[in-house]
Design a protein around this motif. Structure first.
Motif, PDB file in Angstrom:
ATOM      1  N   ASP A 181      73.639   7.394  52.772  1.00 46.89           N
ATOM      2  CA  ASP A 181      73.834   7.419  54.227  1.00 46.89           C
ATOM      3  C   ASP A 181      74.986   6.542  54.717  1.00 46.89           C
ATOM      4  O   ASP A 181      75.130   6.338  55.915  1.00 46.89           O
ATOM      5  CB  ASP A 181      72.530   7.038  54.958  1.00 46.89           C
ATOM      6  N   HIS A 182      75.784   6.013  53.798  1.00 48.36           N
ATOM      7  CA  HIS A 182      76.910   5.195  54.275  1.00 48.36           C
ATOM      8  C   HIS A 182      78.013   5.037  53.222  1.00 48.36           C
ATOM      9  O   HIS A 182      77.793   5.251  52.037  1.00 48.36           O
ATOM     10  CB  HIS A 182      76.423   3.814  54.726  1.00 48.36           C
ATOM     11  N   PHE A 183      79.188   4.654  53.733  1.00 52.07           N
ATOM     12  CA  PHE A 183      80.276   4.205  52.861  1.00 52.07           C
ATOM     13  C   PHE A 183      80.190   2.683  52.811  1.00 52.07           C
ATOM     14  O   PHE A 183      80.247   2.032  53.857  1.00 52.07           O
ATOM     15  CB  PHE A 183      81.658   4.548  53.442  1.00 52.07           C
ATOM     16  N   HIS A 184      80.048   2.147  51.603  1.00 50.99           N
ATOM     17  CA  HIS A 184      80.121   0.699  51.444  1.00 50.99           C
ATOM     18  C   HIS A 184      81.574   0.354  51.144  1.00 50.99           C
ATOM     19  O   HIS A 184      82.107   0.756  50.110  1.00 50.99           O
ATOM     20  CB  HIS A 184      79.195   0.246  50.296  1.00 50.99           C
ATOM     21  N   LEU A 185      82.222  -0.365  52.053  1.00 52.15           N
ATOM     22  CA  LEU A 185      83.638  -0.709  51.891  1.00 52.15           C
ATOM     23  C   LEU A 185      83.742  -2.214  51.733  1.00 52.15           C
ATOM     24  O   LEU A 185      83.519  -2.966  52.684  1.00 52.15           O
ATOM     25  CB  LEU A 185      84.432  -0.218  53.108  1.00 52.15           C
ATOM     26  N   LEU A 193      81.641  -3.774  54.725  1.00 52.91           N
ATOM     27  CA  LEU A 193      81.169  -3.076  55.925  1.00 52.91           C
ATOM     28  C   LEU A 193      80.545  -1.751  55.488  1.00 52.91           C
ATOM     29  O   LEU A 193      81.130  -1.032  54.674  1.00 52.91           O
ATOM     30  CB  LEU A 193      82.355  -2.811  56.866  1.00 52.91           C
ATOM     31  N   ASP A 194      79.357  -1.442  56.029  1.00 55.30           N
ATOM     32  CA  ASP A 194      78.683  -0.178  55.712  1.00 55.30           C
ATOM     33  C   ASP A 194      78.874   0.789  56.880  1.00 55.30           C
ATOM     34  O   ASP A 194      78.259   0.623  57.933  1.00 55.30           O
ATOM     35  CB  ASP A 194      77.183  -0.417  55.482  1.00 55.30           C
ATOM     36  N   ILE A 195      79.703   1.799  56.663  1.00 55.39           N
ATOM     37  CA  ILE A 195      79.987   2.769  57.736  1.00 55.39           C
ATOM     38  C   ILE A 195      79.089   3.993  57.575  1.00 55.39           C
ATOM     39  O   ILE A 195      79.043   4.608  56.513  1.00 55.39           O
ATOM     40  CB  ILE A 195      81.477   3.178  57.715  1.00 55.39           C
ATOM     41  N   GLU A 244      78.154  -8.545  48.326  1.00 52.70           N
ATOM     42  CA  GLU A 244      79.352  -8.828  49.121  1.00 52.70           C
ATOM     43  C   GLU A 244      78.986  -9.038  50.581  1.00 52.70           C
ATOM     44  O   GLU A 244      79.724  -9.675  51.324  1.00 52.70           O
ATOM     45  CB  GLU A 244      80.312  -7.634  49.071  1.00 52.70           C
ATOM     46  N   HIS A 245      77.854  -8.475  50.978  1.00 51.32           N
ATOM     47  CA  HIS A 245      77.417  -8.654  52.371  1.00 51.32           C
ATOM     48  C   HIS A 245      77.016 -10.098  52.654  1.00 51.32           C
ATOM     49  O   HIS A 245      77.002 -10.532  53.796  1.00 51.32           O
ATOM     50  CB  HIS A 245      76.250  -7.719  52.691  1.00 51.32           C
ATOM     51  N   ALA A 246      76.695 -10.855  51.600  1.00 55.71           N
ATOM     52  CA  ALA A 246      76.297 -12.251  51.776  1.00 55.71           C
ATOM     53  C   ALA A 246      77.480 -13.124  52.193  1.00 55.71           C
ATOM     54  O   ALA A 246      77.294 -14.239  52.666  1.00 55.71           O
ATOM     55  CB  ALA A 246      75.674 -12.777  50.492  1.00 55.71           C
TER      56      ALA A 246
HETATM   57 ZN   LIG Z   1      77.040  -2.245  51.653  1.00 54.64          ZN
END
Ligand SMILES: [Zn+2]
Length: 232
Positions: free
Chosen positions: A219-223, A165-167, A158-160
């Motif tokens: 280490d993050h929330f992938h939203l 957003l990775d918080i 989805e980042h592509a």
């Molecule tokens: Zn992510």
């Protein structure tokens, strides 16, 4: 009653109900009203959020409205072309009073969902749980032209498409810093607030993946915008 009277009565009732639906039913219970960034995340709101991906002009209208309400600050960004394509992206610079560790590139739907999550839930949660203002969101990025987990042959992340957003953390006005990697399992207030923020995010995104999901998310929330109601 004359022949056809039933039909006329039916039309009149339908018209009155339609009028009522438009004028009195709040937008978050009215599937026909346009989405407002202040709509709470009912199932109808969540359906409308998902539909924004197919409606670029409607999405920009909601995003502009969010900016006018000072829920978000953004500027248009150039289209991304090449191996990864992002059309009509925006660069998000802050969420109202809440700063960012750096600006990030976002698809319009990601920007809308994020503004709604931060203003409707994250800001009030910080106040309720920690008694302090949320001042900054730390993130690890949103756009990266790569496959899922960088695996060759896997589908595009989805980042592509700047759809996630990775918080990695949150900062509060009282000086507290909440780090996903350090404080997720914290049994005191910090951990409680982080876990509350994660579960609150679920209603605004297609999928929310956190430290419980797998080691890649320690280490993050992938939203992200894909899916519907995935929250792990
Ligand atoms: Zn992510």
């Amino acid at each position: 009653m004359k022949k056809g009277g039933g039909l006329v009565t039916g039309i009149v009732i339908a018209a009155v109900m339609g009028y009522w639906l438009y004028d009195y039913l709040p937008s978050h219970y009215n599937p026909f009203a346009p989405l407002s960034p202040t709509d709470p995340p009912t199932m109808i709101t969540r359906y409308k959020l998902r539909e924004l991906a197919k409606q670029p002009e409607a999405c920009m209208a909601v995003l502009n409205q969010a900016q006018q309400l000072k829920m978000i600050a953004f500027r248009p960004a150039p289209d991304v072309r090449g191996d990864c394509t992002v059309e009509n992206p925006v660069r998000v610079t802050r969420f109202g009073d809440v700063a960012l560790s750096s600006s990030f590139l976002a698809s319009c739907p990601l920007a809308v969902s994020s503004a709604m999550f931060v203003q409707q839930r994250a800001v009030p949660a910080a106040q309720t749980v920690a008694g302090s203002k949320l001042t900054r969101i730390d993130h690890l990025g949103s756009f990266a032209c790569r496959n899922i987990y960088n695996r060759p042959g896997a589908r595009l992340s989805e980042h592509a498409t700047a759809d996630a957003l990775d918080i990695s953390g949150f900062r509060l006005a009282n000086g507290e810093r909440l780090s996903v990697v350090r404080d997720w399992n914290n049994q005191a207030q910090k951990g409680a607030l982080l876990r509350q923020l994660f579960s609150d995010s679920c209603a605004f995104y297609g999928n929310a993946l956190g430290p419980e999901y797998n080691a890649a998310h320690a280490d993050h929330f992938h939203l992200g915008m894909r899916g519907f109601g995935i929250c792990r």
